[in-house]
Design a protein around this motif. Structure first.
Motif, PDB file in Angstrom:
ATOM      1  N   HIS A  63      36.657  40.425  45.629  1.00  0.00           N
ATOM      2  CA  HIS A  63      36.732  39.156  44.908  1.00  0.00           C
ATOM      3  C   HIS A  63      37.888  39.072  43.917  1.00  0.00           C
ATOM      4  CE1 HIS A  63      32.820  38.906  46.733  1.00  0.00           C
ATOM      5  NE2 HIS A  63      32.346  39.871  45.952  1.00  0.00           N
ATOM      6  N   THR A  64      38.780  40.058  43.908  1.00  0.00           N
ATOM      7  CA  THR A  64      39.914  39.974  42.977  1.00  0.00           C
ATOM      8  C   THR A  64      40.868  38.839  43.358  1.00  0.00           C
ATOM      9  OG1 THR A  64      40.944  41.806  44.201  1.00  0.00           O
ATOM     10  CG2 THR A  64      39.852  42.338  42.113  1.00  0.00           C
ATOM     11  N   GLY A  65      40.930  38.519  44.648  1.00  0.00           N
ATOM     12  CA  GLY A  65      41.741  37.378  45.053  1.00  0.00           C
ATOM     13  C   GLY A  65      41.195  36.084  44.469  1.00  0.00           C
ATOM     14  N   SER A  66      39.879  35.936  44.485  1.00  0.00           N
ATOM     15  CA  SER A  66      39.257  34.749  43.893  1.00  0.00           C
ATOM     16  C   SER A  66      39.470  34.714  42.389  1.00  0.00           C
ATOM     17  CB  SER A  66      37.758  34.734  44.206  1.00  0.00           C
ATOM     18  OG  SER A  66      37.526  34.587  45.588  1.00  0.00           O
ATOM     19  N   ILE A  67      39.360  35.872  41.753  1.00  0.00           N
ATOM     20  CA  ILE A  67      39.589  35.933  40.309  1.00  0.00           C
ATOM     21  C   ILE A  67      41.006  35.470  39.976  1.00  0.00           C
ATOM     22  CG2 ILE A  67      39.881  37.531  38.370  1.00  0.00           C
ATOM     23  CD1 ILE A  67      37.520  39.143  39.579  1.00  0.00           C
ATOM     24  N   ALA A  68      41.984  35.973  40.724  1.00  0.00           N
ATOM     25  CA  ALA A  68      43.371  35.592  40.467  1.00  0.00           C
ATOM     26  C   ALA A  68      43.584  34.095  40.673  1.00  0.00           C
ATOM     27  CB  ALA A  68      44.307  36.388  41.372  1.00  0.00           C
ATOM     28  N   GLU A  69      43.071  33.575  41.774  1.00  0.00           N
ATOM     29  CA  GLU A  69      43.282  32.159  42.072  1.00  0.00           C
ATOM     30  C   GLU A  69      42.573  31.265  41.060  1.00  0.00           C
ATOM     31  OE1 GLU A  69      44.818  28.833  43.656  1.00  0.00           O
ATOM     32  OE2 GLU A  69      45.373  30.891  44.194  1.00  0.00           O
ATOM     33  N   GLN A  70      41.353  31.619  40.696  1.00  0.00           N
ATOM     34  CA  GLN A  70      40.609  30.789  39.753  1.00  0.00           C
ATOM     35  C   GLN A  70      41.199  30.846  38.347  1.00  0.00           C
ATOM     36  OE1 GLN A  70      36.277  31.184  39.930  1.00  0.00           O
ATOM     37  NE2 GLN A  70      36.412  31.732  42.089  1.00  0.00           N
ATOM     38  N   ALA A  71      41.884  31.934  38.031  1.00  0.00           N
ATOM     39  CA  ALA A  71      42.571  32.007  36.748  1.00  0.00           C
ATOM     40  C   ALA A  71      43.902  31.273  36.781  1.00  0.00           C
ATOM     41  CB  ALA A  71      42.795  33.459  36.349  1.00  0.00           C
ATOM     42  N   ALA A  72      44.565  31.307  37.936  1.00  0.00           N
ATOM     43  CA  ALA A  72      45.883  30.679  38.053  1.00  0.00           C
ATOM     44  C   ALA A  72      45.811  29.164  38.099  1.00  0.00           C
ATOM     45  CB  ALA A  72      46.585  31.199  39.307  1.00  0.00           C
ATOM     46  N   THR A  73      44.799  28.629  38.771  1.00  0.00           N
ATOM     47  CA  THR A  73      44.740  27.188  39.038  1.00  0.00           C
ATOM     48  C   THR A  73      44.772  26.330  37.773  1.00  0.00           C
ATOM     49  OG1 THR A  73      43.633  27.519  41.162  1.00  0.00           O
ATOM     50  CG2 THR A  73      43.373  25.364  40.126  1.00  0.00           C
ATOM     51  N   PRO A  74      43.988  26.665  36.735  1.00  0.00           N
ATOM     52  CA  PRO A  74      44.024  25.797  35.546  1.00  0.00           C
ATOM     53  C   PRO A  74      45.105  26.162  34.535  1.00  0.00           C
ATOM     54  CG  PRO A  74      42.297  27.429  35.295  1.00  0.00           C
ATOM     55  CD  PRO A  74      42.919  27.675  36.651  1.00  0.00           C
ATOM     56  N   ALA A  75      45.940  27.134  34.846  1.00  0.00           N
ATOM     57  CA  ALA A  75      46.947  27.582  33.879  1.00  0.00           C
ATOM     58  C   ALA A  75      47.898  26.446  33.513  1.00  0.00           C
ATOM     59  CB  ALA A  75      47.734  28.757  34.438  1.00  0.00           C
ATOM     60  N   ALA A  76      48.299  26.399  32.259  1.00  0.00           N
ATOM     61  CA  ALA A  76      49.231  25.365  31.814  1.00  0.00           C
ATOM     62  C   ALA A  76      50.551  25.462  32.572  1.00  0.00           C
ATOM     63  CB  ALA A  76      49.466  25.503  30.309  1.00  0.00           C
ATOM     64  N   VAL A  77      50.990  26.703  32.828  1.00  0.00           N
ATOM     65  CA  VAL A  77      52.167  26.971  33.662  1.00  0.00           C
ATOM     66  C   VAL A  77      51.688  27.914  34.759  1.00  0.00           C
ATOM     67  CG1 VAL A  77      54.531  27.843  33.740  1.00  0.00           C
ATOM     68  CG2 VAL A  77      53.676  26.734  31.657  1.00  0.00           C
ATOM     69  N   ARG A  78      51.521  27.388  35.948  1.00  0.00           N
ATOM     70  CA  ARG A  78      50.886  28.174  37.005  1.00  0.00           C
ATOM     71  C   ARG A  78      51.705  29.422  37.353  1.00  0.00           C
ATOM     72  NH1 ARG A  78      47.216  27.959  41.330  1.00  0.00           N
ATOM     73  NH2 ARG A  78      47.883  29.354  43.008  1.00  0.00           N
ATOM     74  N   PRO A  79      51.059  30.598  37.388  1.00  0.00           N
ATOM     75  CA  PRO A  79      51.760  31.815  37.797  1.00  0.00           C
ATOM     76  C   PRO A  79      51.896  31.881  39.305  1.00  0.00           C
ATOM     77  CG  PRO A  79      49.469  32.325  37.409  1.00  0.00           C
ATOM     78  CD  PRO A  79      49.647  30.866  37.037  1.00  0.00           C
ATOM     79  N   TRP A  80      52.696  32.810  39.764  1.00  0.00           N
ATOM     80  CA  TRP A  80      52.834  33.112  41.176  1.00  0.00           C
ATOM     81  C   TRP A  80      51.794  34.175  41.527  1.00  0.00           C
ATOM     82  CZ3 TRP A  80      57.326  31.274  44.108  1.00  0.00           C
ATOM     83  CH2 TRP A  80      58.087  30.345  43.384  1.00  0.00           C
ATOM     84  N   VAL A  81      51.337  34.162  42.787  1.00  0.00           N
ATOM     85  CA  VAL A  81      50.270  35.086  43.193  1.00  0.00           C
ATOM     86  C   VAL A  81      50.675  35.775  44.499  1.00  0.00           C
ATOM     87  CG1 VAL A  81      47.825  35.385  43.725  1.00  0.00           C
ATOM     88  CG2 VAL A  81      48.545  33.560  42.145  1.00  0.00           C
ATOM     89  N   PHE A  82      50.778  37.090  44.448  1.00  0.00           N
ATOM     90  CA  PHE A  82      51.135  37.885  45.628  1.00  0.00           C
ATOM     91  C   PHE A  82      49.885  38.646  46.071  1.00  0.00           C
ATOM     92  CE2 PHE A  82      52.912  41.073  48.308  1.00  0.00           C
ATOM     93  CZ  PHE A  82      54.149  40.608  48.735  1.00  0.00           C
ATOM     94  N   THR A  83      49.444  38.387  47.307  1.00  0.00           N
ATOM     95  CA  THR A  83      48.164  38.901  47.785  1.00  0.00           C
ATOM     96  C   THR A  83      48.330  39.713  49.060  1.00  0.00           C
ATOM     97  OG1 THR A  83      47.066  36.934  46.889  1.00  0.00           O
ATOM     98  CG2 THR A  83      45.815  38.263  48.472  1.00  0.00           C
ATOM     99  N   ASN A  84      47.751  40.891  49.062  1.00  0.00           N
ATOM    100  CA  ASN A  84      47.687  41.735  50.258  1.00  0.00           C
ATOM    101  C   ASN A  84      46.471  41.323  51.075  1.00  0.00           C
ATOM    102  OD1 ASN A  84      47.891  43.797  52.139  1.00  0.00           O
ATOM    103  ND2 ASN A  84      47.288  45.431  50.735  1.00  0.00           N
ATOM    104  N   HIS A  85      46.664  41.066  52.375  1.00  0.00           N
ATOM    105  CA  HIS A  85      45.557  40.646  53.231  1.00  0.00           C
ATOM    106  C   HIS A  85      45.051  41.755  54.141  1.00  0.00           C
ATOM    107  CE1 HIS A  85      45.831  36.606  51.760  1.00  0.00           C
ATOM    108  NE2 HIS A  85      47.106  36.529  52.097  1.00  0.00           N
ATOM    109  N   LEU A  86      45.480  42.984  53.881  1.00  0.00           N
ATOM    110  CA  LEU A  86      44.963  44.133  54.617  1.00  0.00           C
ATOM    111  C   LEU A  86      44.309  45.107  53.645  1.00  0.00           C
ATOM    112  CD1 LEU A  86      47.774  44.986  57.199  1.00  0.00           C
ATOM    113  CD2 LEU A  86      45.670  43.681  57.573  1.00  0.00           C
TER     114      LEU A  86
END
Length: 274
Positions: A63-86
């Motif tokens: 669930h770390t991918g969900s944590i990152a996305e849910q934290a990034a989405t409301p950010a005042a300045v959206r960060p970039w997110v690099f995700t490993n899918h393996l």
């Protein structure tokens, strides 16, 4: 559009870079959140399906991918997110691929040969290891290096927030003992300034926070490691009982507090635009 619709990666790649705001220096890195093991890699793993599922429960930062996305989405300045899918059982992109890696002592270099319990995961085969590094490890690290380079070009610095989780109880493979706080902040020499640690402590103040225990270090691409202070990095290790049912279950209500704190850190270190 969602960030997933904007996500970009090389054809056939097993990672994605979800773009943030052009002027954001922040890059959330999610390297260990997947359970996916391609069929050709699975064939060389010695565990039964039941054993492999249990090992994935132990070793996946669920669930770390969900944590990152849910934290990034409301950010005042959206960060970039690099995700490993393996899964990290394919290759671990955060390990050194040579003798510098201390985890080779327990069979967990860039290509694991042992499980978290010390059992044999795959037979050592130099040709197979080279194939895994060529196919998965090298393209991943090259892409992550490019992502950092792009943040440097755009903003003059890159801030990598390396998102992980760890089990409440120590696993046999762990080389270091020590306290297991709710939030472990891992630091890297020359890349984790005091102000970044202070910002993280403030953002995660609702939780018990400690430095470099039970894990230490923070991910920096080798091109910049130890000589480019404009590349900043901080590892954020979340103890799993704070947001999910262990060992590999669903998230619970605590996840929202984690994402709120990560969002506060993003906003706290990202200068407003406009």
């Amino acid at each position: 559009m969602t960030s997933a619709e904007h996500s970009r990666s090389a054809p056939g790649a097993h990672y994605t870079l979800s773009p943030g705001a052009p002027k954001s220096p922040v890059l959330l890195h999610v390297p260990h959140g997947s359970r996916i093991v391609p069929a050709g890699v699975r064939d060389r793993i010695l565990l039964s399906d039941t054993e492999l599922s249990a090992e994935l429960d132990r070793m996946t930062d669920a669930h770390t991918g969900s944590i990152a996305e849910q934290a990034a989405t409301p950010a005042a300045v959206r960060p970039w997110v690099f995700t490993n899918h393996l899964s990290r059982l394919v290759v671990d992109p955060e390990r050194f691929a040579d003798q510098r890696e201390e985890m080779r002592a327990v069979g967990m270099g860039a290509v694991y040969t042992r499980t978290s319990l010390g059992d044999r995961l795959r037979e050592y085969d130099a040709d197979h290891e080279k194939s895994l590094l060529t196919t998965y490890f090298n393209p991943y690290t090259a892409a992550m290096t490019r992502a950092v380079e792009e943040r440097l070009t755009a903003t003059g610095r890159a801030i990598v927030l390396d998102i992980h989780s760890y089990p409440t109880e120590r696993l046999p493979y762990e080389l270091h003992s020590g306290p297991r706080p709710e939030i472990c902040l891992g630091t890297a020499d020359r890349h984790t300034p005091p102000w970044l640690i202070a910002a993280a402590r403030k953002a995660f103040s609702p939780f018990e926070v400690d430095l470099n225990t039970p894990f230490t270090g923070a991910y920096v691409p080798l091109r910049y490691y130890r000589f480019a202070p404009e590349v900043l990095s901080l590892m954020i290790e979340i103890r799993r009982d704070r947001y999910m049912t262990e060992p590999g279950g669903s998230p619970h209500s605590g996840l929202s507090a984690i994402t709120k704190s990560l969002n506060a850190l993003i906003d706290g270190i990202t200068p407003p635009t406009g």
